[in-house]
Design a protein around this motif. Structure first.
Motif: not given
Length: 416
Positions: A107, A111-112, A114-115, A189, A251-252, A255-256
């Motif tokens: 999870y 996300k990392r 995808r960013l 993380d 939203s992605v 997060y980062a």
């Protein structure tokens, strides 16, 4: 035992072994979070750099699980023995815990990734003599990449900021990288994944990031040699620009790199109280912190069990009718009757026969000795065995045995 059964047993053992350690680390992390939150609100409320130092202690937490204090200190053992016993006797606990670790990694680092893919598709531009990425999305500037960091700025800032202001923004993001903050976020993380049962690590992430952000602000203000109010005005300007398109935030990216608008207001308040700091003093404090952390790692290593410990234990089994029965695991008693060297086991026949008579043993007798364990009470095998001949004569019975070759499973268990 089939190869599939061996693999399942190996996975279960590793899950139980790692879960035992990580559970203890999670409990300690819960205590330390409480201490950090208390100190940053009291003694270190105005200490920007000292608040950052408090978080560095979390680096040692994943190394605490094998400490001898969990077994050899009566008080600590009394507090933790129930958790240890439950984990060792219920394999499903280890399976669930490790599944949670893998899901958390998927999870968070998913996300990392995808960013990273989103950033790779952004346009490149030269700003303040530095190649950066530009996005049409309404986000605050951020930096991504541990080895080759890339700065990302929104198009709206490039269109509305002067060159000097853009240079200050890029400098701020690069300062995060130079201070090692990107690696700190990465380590945090990983900690959240390993200790996912402690939700406060995720809840308190905003405080951790806020303290590093304040540290970066202080460094940038002093390095640029400008008034703190100018730096604050630049943040206010960004606040106004980004509020106008707040509903379009991804939203992605949030997060980062996105800082909530209230966070910018908080930073402005801290910037207003800026006081010049002594660079050499901060460097000495950083070096001292690294030395203390290194000392803590060494101390924990010295006070922990090795990856595995060779055993001097001894067991006697009886096999009759295809069933095995443990006759004794009392090593002290058995060592008085049995000893062994590199190739033979030596049994005091008279005392051993009396022992078998007392136990009512009539089947085949096997003696098992040696092996290794990962933690006290958590044996991992690797022992030797030989069969006792009940028709032997003489005062001492000499029984040959062969040392089995270590298979892949034994080698891996010793390594973890």
């Amino acid at each position: 035992m089939s190869g599939w059964s061996q693999l399942v047993n190996f996975i279960d053992f590793c899950a139980m072994y790692l879960t035992l350690q990580l559970e203890r680390c999670a409990v300690f992390s819960l205590v330390w979070i409480g201490i950090v939150l208390l100190l940053r609100k009291t003694f270190f409320a105005r200490g920007i750099f000292t608040r950052g130092i408090l978080w560095s202690v979390f680096l040692i937490i994943p190394c605490l699980g094998r400490m001898k204090i969990f077994y050899e200190d009566p008080f600590v053992f009394g507090l933790t023995w129930r958790l240890t016993g439950i984990t060792m006797h219920h394999l499903w606990i280890g399976r669930i815990y490790m599944a949670g670790v893998f899901l958390s990694f998927f999870y968070i680092f998913g996300k990392r990734m995808r960013l990273r893919r989103i950033v790779s598709r952004m346009d490149r531009r030269i700003v303040a003599e530095r190649e950066i990425r530009v996005t049409a999305m309404n986000v605050t500037p951020f930096t991504i990449g541990l080895i080759r960091p890339e700065v990302v700025l929104p198009e709206i800032m490039i269109c509305n900021y002067e060159d000097d202001e853009l240079e200050g923004i890029v400098q701020h993001e690069l300062t995060h990288s130079r201070l090692g903050h990107l690696w700190c976020y990465f380590a945090w993380d990983i900690l959240r994944c390993l200790l996912w049962v402690n939700p406060l690590l995720s809840v308190c992430q905003k405080y951790f990031r806020a303290d590093l952000e304040d540290m970066c602000d202080r460094v940038c203000i002093q390095k640029r040699g400008r008034q703190a109010c100018e730096y604050g005005e630049m943040l206010i300007k960004s606040l106004r620009l980004l509020r106008s398109q707040r509903d379009n935030i991804s939203s992605v990216v949030t997060y980062a790199g996105e800082k909530e608008f209230e966070e910018i207001k908080r930073r402005i308040g801290n910037i207003a109280s800026f006081r010049p700091y002594r660079k050499r003093l901060c460097i000495c404090a950083a070096a001292g912190t690294m030395a203390v952390i290194a000392g803590l790692f060494w101390g924990i290593h010295s006070a922990s069990y090795a990856r595995y410990q060779e055993l001097d234990s001894m067991l006697v089994y009886e096999y009759e009718g295809g069933r095995g029965t443990l006759l004794s695991a009392d090593s002290d008693v058995l060592h008085k009757m049995i000893c062994y060297d590199e190739g033979f086991a030596y049994v005091d026949r008279v005392s051993f026969e009396e022992f078998l008579y007392e136990k009512g043993a009539e089947g085949e007798i096997f003696i098992v000795f040696g092996g290794f364990q990962k933690l006290p009470g958590l044996g991992a095998g690797g022992g030797y065995s030989c069969q006792y001949d009940r028709d032997s004569e003489g005062k001492v019975v000499q029984i040959p045995y062969e040392k089995p070759e270590e298979n892949w499973m034994t080698v891996l268990i010793k390594l973890i």
